[in-house]
Design a protein around this motif. Structure first.
Motif, PDB file in Angstrom:
ATOM      1  N   THR A  65      35.867  22.083  43.036  1.00  0.00           N
ATOM      2  CA  THR A  65      34.584  21.473  43.350  1.00  0.00           C
ATOM      3  C   THR A  65      33.440  21.807  42.708  1.00  0.00           C
ATOM      4  O   THR A  65      32.288  21.380  42.692  1.00  0.00           O
ATOM      5  CB  THR A  65      34.266  21.545  44.816  1.00  0.00           C
ATOM      6  N   GLY A  66      33.439  23.228  42.210  1.00  0.00           N
ATOM      7  CA  GLY A  66      32.308  23.971  41.189  1.00  0.00           C
ATOM      8  C   GLY A  66      31.491  24.362  42.335  1.00  0.00           C
ATOM      9  O   GLY A  66      30.172  24.839  41.911  1.00  0.00           O
ATOM     10  N   GLU A  67      31.545  24.480  43.672  1.00  0.00           N
ATOM     11  CA  GLU A  67      30.756  24.783  44.811  1.00  0.00           C
ATOM     12  C   GLU A  67      30.559  26.473  44.721  1.00  0.00           C
ATOM     13  O   GLU A  67      31.557  27.061  44.466  1.00  0.00           O
ATOM     14  CB  GLU A  67      31.010  24.478  45.869  1.00  0.00           C
ATOM     15  N   ALA A  68      29.182  27.011  44.849  1.00  0.00           N
ATOM     16  CA  ALA A  68      29.056  28.384  44.825  1.00  0.00           C
ATOM     17  C   ALA A  68      29.193  28.900  46.118  1.00  0.00           C
ATOM     18  O   ALA A  68      28.922  28.494  47.308  1.00  0.00           O
ATOM     19  CB  ALA A  68      27.757  28.757  44.240  1.00  0.00           C
ATOM     20  N   PHE A  69      29.817  30.268  46.224  1.00  0.00           N
ATOM     21  CA  PHE A  69      30.078  30.966  47.832  1.00  0.00           C
ATOM     22  C   PHE A  69      29.512  32.455  47.441  1.00  0.00           C
ATOM     23  O   PHE A  69      30.070  32.962  46.166  1.00  0.00           O
ATOM     24  CB  PHE A  69      31.480  30.852  47.871  1.00  0.00           C
ATOM     25  N   GLU A  70      28.983  32.917  48.427  1.00  0.00           N
ATOM     26  CA  GLU A  70      28.977  34.347  48.369  1.00  0.00           C
ATOM     27  C   GLU A  70      29.875  35.193  48.954  1.00  0.00           C
ATOM     28  O   GLU A  70      30.300  34.653  50.074  1.00  0.00           O
ATOM     29  CB  GLU A  70      27.544  34.691  48.773  1.00  0.00           C
ATOM     30  N   GLY A  71      30.418  36.374  48.402  1.00  0.00           N
ATOM     31  CA  GLY A  71      31.732  36.746  48.888  1.00  0.00           C
ATOM     32  C   GLY A  71      31.553  37.961  50.251  1.00  0.00           C
ATOM     33  O   GLY A  71      30.159  37.806  50.790  1.00  0.00           O
ATOM     34  N   GLU A  72      32.168  38.572  50.496  1.00  0.00           N
ATOM     35  CA  GLU A  72      32.453  39.593  51.717  1.00  0.00           C
ATOM     36  C   GLU A  72      32.083  38.909  52.818  1.00  0.00           C
ATOM     37  O   GLU A  72      31.218  39.361  53.869  1.00  0.00           O
ATOM     38  CB  GLU A  72      31.588  40.545  51.444  1.00  0.00           C
ATOM     39  N   LYS A  73      32.908  37.872  53.205  1.00  0.00           N
ATOM     40  CA  LYS A  73      32.506  36.981  54.586  1.00  0.00           C
ATOM     41  C   LYS A  73      33.861  36.073  54.480  1.00  0.00           C
ATOM     42  O   LYS A  73      34.612  35.640  53.522  1.00  0.00           O
ATOM     43  CB  LYS A  73      31.059  36.157  54.541  1.00  0.00           C
ATOM     44  N   TYR A 127      39.319  34.589  53.395  1.00  0.00           N
ATOM     45  CA  TYR A 127      38.259  35.818  53.427  1.00  0.00           C
ATOM     46  C   TYR A 127      37.905  35.920  51.755  1.00  0.00           C
ATOM     47  O   TYR A 127      38.738  36.134  50.930  1.00  0.00           O
ATOM     48  CB  TYR A 127      39.067  37.093  53.520  1.00  0.00           C
ATOM     49  N   LEU A 128      36.650  35.698  51.623  1.00  0.00           N
ATOM     50  CA  LEU A 128      36.076  36.066  50.136  1.00  0.00           C
ATOM     51  C   LEU A 128      35.807  37.535  50.090  1.00  0.00           C
ATOM     52  O   LEU A 128      34.611  37.679  50.880  1.00  0.00           O
ATOM     53  CB  LEU A 128      35.012  35.071  49.917  1.00  0.00           C
ATOM     54  N   PRO A 129      36.349  37.950  49.185  1.00  0.00           N
ATOM     55  CA  PRO A 129      35.726  39.599  48.957  1.00  0.00           C
ATOM     56  C   PRO A 129      34.334  39.663  48.253  1.00  0.00           C
ATOM     57  O   PRO A 129      33.907  38.661  47.721  1.00  0.00           O
ATOM     58  CB  PRO A 129      37.030  40.226  48.252  1.00  0.00           C
ATOM     59  N   LYS A 130      34.102  40.726  48.093  1.00  0.00           N
ATOM     60  CA  LYS A 130      32.687  40.842  47.578  1.00  0.00           C
ATOM     61  C   LYS A 130      32.498  40.335  46.221  1.00  0.00           C
ATOM     62  O   LYS A 130      33.571  40.417  45.324  1.00  0.00           O
ATOM     63  CB  LYS A 130      32.345  42.464  47.481  1.00  0.00           C
ATOM     64  N   GLY A 131      31.379  39.636  46.055  1.00  0.00           N
ATOM     65  CA  GLY A 131      31.307  39.135  44.768  1.00  0.00           C
ATOM     66  C   GLY A 131      30.731  37.436  44.861  1.00  0.00           C
ATOM     67  O   GLY A 131      30.530  37.037  45.935  1.00  0.00           O
ATOM     68  N   ARG A 136      48.507  39.396  42.631  1.00  0.00           N
ATOM     69  CA  ARG A 136      48.093  40.676  43.090  1.00  0.00           C
ATOM     70  C   ARG A 136      47.359  40.674  44.378  1.00  0.00           C
ATOM     71  O   ARG A 136      46.665  39.518  44.867  1.00  0.00           O
ATOM     72  CB  ARG A 136      46.889  40.991  42.053  1.00  0.00           C
ATOM     73  N   ALA A 137      47.728  41.636  45.294  1.00  0.00           N
ATOM     74  CA  ALA A 137      47.030  41.829  46.473  1.00  0.00           C
ATOM     75  C   ALA A 137      45.774  41.959  46.181  1.00  0.00           C
ATOM     76  O   ALA A 137      45.172  42.612  45.364  1.00  0.00           O
ATOM     77  CB  ALA A 137      47.915  42.740  47.266  1.00  0.00           C
ATOM     78  N   LEU A 138      45.123  41.563  47.194  1.00  0.00           N
ATOM     79  CA  LEU A 138      43.649  41.605  47.230  1.00  0.00           C
ATOM     80  C   LEU A 138      42.783  43.319  47.020  1.00  0.00           C
ATOM     81  O   LEU A 138      41.947  43.729  46.284  1.00  0.00           O
ATOM     82  CB  LEU A 138      42.729  40.919  48.459  1.00  0.00           C
ATOM     83  N   LEU A 139      43.800  44.121  47.822  1.00  0.00           N
ATOM     84  CA  LEU A 139      43.426  45.594  47.767  1.00  0.00           C
ATOM     85  C   LEU A 139      43.542  46.168  46.371  1.00  0.00           C
ATOM     86  O   LEU A 139      42.897  47.230  46.121  1.00  0.00           O
ATOM     87  CB  LEU A 139      44.443  46.059  48.722  1.00  0.00           C
ATOM     88  N   MET A 140      44.367  45.399  45.599  1.00  0.00           N
ATOM     89  CA  MET A 140      44.239  46.020  44.141  1.00  0.00           C
ATOM     90  C   MET A 140      42.741  46.045  43.433  1.00  0.00           C
ATOM     91  O   MET A 140      42.515  46.903  42.682  1.00  0.00           O
ATOM     92  CB  MET A 140      45.511  45.254  43.084  1.00  0.00           C
ATOM     93  N   HIS A 141      42.008  45.202  43.990  1.00  0.00           N
ATOM     94  CA  HIS A 141      40.499  44.766  43.142  1.00  0.00           C
ATOM     95  C   HIS A 141      39.491  45.506  44.058  1.00  0.00           C
ATOM     96  O   HIS A 141      38.608  45.772  43.764  1.00  0.00           O
ATOM     97  CB  HIS A 141      40.486  43.375  42.776  1.00  0.00           C
ATOM     98  N   HIS A 142      40.001  45.511  45.636  1.00  0.00           N
ATOM     99  CA  HIS A 142      38.960  45.944  46.620  1.00  0.00           C
ATOM    100  C   HIS A 142      39.372  46.807  47.479  1.00  0.00           C
ATOM    101  O   HIS A 142      39.739  46.847  48.706  1.00  0.00           O
ATOM    102  CB  HIS A 142      38.696  44.730  47.458  1.00  0.00           C
TER     103      HIS A 142
END
Length: 754
Positions: free
Chosen positions: A687-695, A676-680, A636-642
């Motif tokens: 790796t299990g590393e956590a990331f914050e989205g919208e950046k 690009y990580l969208p919102k969320g 899916r293109a990202l726009l389908m969820h955002h």
């Protein structure tokens, strides 16, 4: 196309040197409706059309009387409007493209008239269309230029909320129009083409229209909807044109036609989306909804949903162009097992016939002396057999005389056998005529013999093009060319399901409705980073055009610069494998060796990723089932969820894999890319590393053992916890669930058997 400074005529491919033409051509423009009336459950309008002078300066030819035509409006439920007009031609109520869902019921439309506006309101009180009869507000002070022509002003509300406006006055001045509201072209008094334009907002974005190897936002592009052999995945040609687009304004448009068409996505005029169809009919379904997924769901309600592919189809497919004998195939299959590469399908491409590429639907009796036993033994070893074939008949094929005598192939007006590249229908003597039921049954019987012996899948290669200088039973060649893929794939799908119980094909061409018959793959991509990037673009747009299942040739089909013989770089093989793991279906295929053990430096890495693929099958299968009843494709293109995130309407090199995975394939040799990580909140899958989205993550790195993949925090992912040789070994009662949270440290640490 010869481009001039007259944009609208360029779009129409219309020669304004009309008096010099051997044929008399005229352009007619819609004026204000003069009547509106009930027509069954719908309504109809009488619209006069004014002939235009044969000159580059657009002006009415007042010496020719106006012609009146009727526009039909129908409401298919609360979200879809069907707008149709035929110019001296009847509108087909249905076609092979339409498979309208039972719950899409037409509802009654009513008319509310005032002196300046006619409103169309459904029985629920919802506004569905407005026709404005008022004149433009004028403060006259100059006669330098003529007044604007009378024009049809209309707004459609497919869901009662979203306004889709006809472009009434897209012009510089009246003699210099960039688009017309509604028009048709006639030659020698016979209508031949029709065109309509809808207003486009300055920041409006467009996606879909089939398998586009283009940037995500198609605004500023014009596409000819004429199926062709794409000849790669990096040009404007494409195997799968779909006359459907989706707008960021949350409406979709399906042009119900199989004839050659042209879509200008705010290109010839940035103020308008323009549609041109090479037949005197416009039959348009406008869809209004609240999200891209819901719009595509409604489109699938009109043209059909895919069936669930069989379990084994989600495993690894191994192929190349081509295997030539039973011994060669057995050696490959045995070696994959010995070297612990899980695999489910072995595909035999062009070399299983008596003569390579000479399709006769029969195994070579010397190189495959006991085909039934051969196929049976492979099945016992966990392999299904897929076979290549094509819908064209060679003059040297044993079936040629039978096909020609019984009119099972299009009757050629002239002999066109070229004997050239084997990459074109023109190298063959005729195209099987799927408009003729007797030809369909004859063809199905050819395949039935193969399926009866245990073959699991037929590759429906080609079908994008037919012999255009041939006669077909019920359609002109120009009307059949685009539709051919649908009729061809339907026949193969039906006979395969009848004999094997599994509804499945492996198809390259496409048109509206083909999504009903999975699986489609992306064609002959170059084995290069460009080929990988182009493949993903095509797959994303295809998913935005109603197709749920899609694959591509890993690691690209043909070599560069040597088409048949260039060596595939190790890093490309690995990175394309990773991309394939996160696609609904994964097949290795190409012009040279594709088996992983021929790449010793990376074989252990490939084995690891193949095993990951099988571990992910519970998740992939669940997402595949979801596409059979929703508007979501698997990829899916990202726009389908955002859809609210403008950035996501431009991203074509990363995607959602099902509901929970965000995948950013590495498509270069530098092992770095921007993501690009969208919102969320996102957790890196490896790796299990956590990331914050919208950046943005700039120059995000990943070794060859790794890949930029994230999972939504809190997601629960079903996994298969054991190593298997193939899907026959799987017992899904053993499926385990992993929770993606702070305790998750990466998938490699969980899958100890890899």
């Amino acid at each position: 196309m010869k481009q001039t400074n007259h944009q609208f005529f360029d779009f129409l491919d219309f020669n304004t040197n009309l008096p010099l033409d051997a044929e008399v051509s005229r352009l007619w423009k819609a004026c204000k409706p003069i009547d509106i009336f009930e027509n069954g459950l719908g309504v109809a309008l009488t619209v006069p059309f004014q002939c235009q002078l044969p000159s580059n300066d657009i002006a009415p030819d007042m010496a020719i009387p106006r012609k009146n035509y009727c526009i039909s409006l129908r409401a298919l439920g609360e979200k879809i409007m069907r707008i149709s007009i035929g110019f001296d031609t009847e509108i087909a109520e249905t076609s092979a493209m339409l498979e309208i869902a039972d719950d899409i019921q037409e509802i009654k439309l009513n008319i509310h008239k005032s002196s300046e506006k006619w409103k169309v309101i459904d029985v629920n009180g919802t506004l569905r269309a407005v026709f404005d009869l008022s004149n433009p507000e004028i403060d006259h002070w100059s006669d330098l230029l003529p007044a604007p022509q009378e024009s049809m002003q209309a707004i459609f509300y497919p869901d009662g909320k979203k306004a889709v406006t006809v472009s009434a006055y897209d012009q510089f001045f009246p003699a210099r129009m960039d688009a017309m509201c509604l028009s048709f072209i006639e030659k020698n008094d016979v209508p031949t083409k029709a065109s309509i334009s809808f207003h486009a907002k300055p920041d409006e974005k467009f996606v879909g229209t089939g398998e586009r190897f283009s940037k995500m936002d198609l605004s500023g592009h014009t596409f000819q909807l004429k199926n062709q052999d794409g000849q790669g995945v990096n040009n404007k040609r494409t195997y799968k044109n779909i006359p459907f687009y989706l707008s960021s304004e949350m409406y979709g448009l399906f042009l119900h036609t199989s004839t050659y068409s042209k879509f200008s996505m705010a290109d010839f005029s940035t103020r308008s989306v323009q549609l041109l169809v090479e037949e005197p009919v416009l039959d348009i379904f406008l869809i209004g909804e609240d999200s891209p997924e819901k719009i595509i769901h409604q489109y699938k309600n009109l043209t059909g949903f895919p069936s669930v592919p069989p379990l084994w189809s989600y495993g690894i497919w191994m192929s190349r162009m081509t295997y030539f004998s039973e011994d060669e195939v057995n050696e490959i299959c045995d070696r994959l097992r010995v070297e612990d590469f899980p695999c489910d399908v072995i595909h035999l491409d062009t070399g299983w016939f008596k003569t390579d590429w000479l399709c006769e639907w029969k195994f070579n009796s010397e190189r495959f002396p006991y085909p039934t036993r051969f196929v049976s033994n492979l099945k016992k070893n966990g392999y299904r057999v897929s076979l290549w074939q094509m819908p064209y008949i060679s003059e040297h094929a044993e079936q040629y005389e039978e096909a020609k005598t019984n009119n099972y192939i299009g009757a050629l007006n002239e002999q066109t056998v070229q004997g050239g590249s084997n990459f074109s229908n023109l190298d063959y003597a005729g195209t099987i005529d799927f408009t003729y039921p007797k030809a369909v049954n004859w063809y199905k019987n050819l395949l039935r013999e193969l399926l009866d012996m245990g073959v699991a899948c037929i590759k429906t290669d080609f079908g994008e093009e037919i012999h255009l200088d041939a006669n077909y039973h019920t359609m002109t060649s120009e009307s059949l060319n685009n539709l051919y893929a649908l009729l061809y794939q339907k026949a193969v799908f039906e006979v395969t399901k009848e004999v094997t119980g599994d509804g499945l094909i492996w198809a390259r061409a496409g048109w509206a409705g083909c999504q009903r018959y999975p699986i489609h793959w992306g064609g002959d991509a170059a084995a290069s980073w460009d080929g990988m990037a182009g493949s993903l673009k095509g797959g994303l747009h295809l998913g935005l055009s109603g197709f749920g299942f899609w694959s591509h040739d890993v690691p690209g089909f043909h070599g560069v610069p040597d088409f048949m013989n260039s060596v595939i770089p190790d890093n490309l093989y690995v990175r394309w494998t990773q991309f394939g793991v996160f696609t609904s279906h994964i097949r290795y295929h190409g012009t040279s060796k594709r088996e992983p053990y021929y790449y010793p430096n990376i074989a252990s890495t490939i084995r690891k990723w193949w095993k990951l693929r099988y571990a992910l099958l519970p998740y992939i299968i669940a997402q595949g089932e979801k596409t059979t009843y929703t508007g979501f494709p698997v990829l899916r293109a990202l726009l389908m969820h955002h859809p609210e995130d403008n950035m996501c309407w431009h991203l074509d090199n990363q995607y959602y894999f099902g509901d929970d995975f965000l995948v950013a394939p590495m498509m270069n040799s530098e092992n770095k890319r921007d993501v690009y990580l969208p919102k969320g909140n996102w957790i890196h899958f490896f790796t299990g590393e956590a990331f914050e989205g919208e950046k943005w993550l700039r120059n995000f790195g990943a070794t060859m053992e790794d890949m930029p993949v994230w999972v939504k925090e809190g997601a629960e992912i079903p996994l298969y916890p054991e190593a298997v040789n193939c899907t026959d070994d799987m017992d899904f009662k053993k499926t385990s669930i992993i929770k993606i949270d702070a305790s998750f440290k990466g998938i490699w640490k969980l899958l100890h058997f890899i």
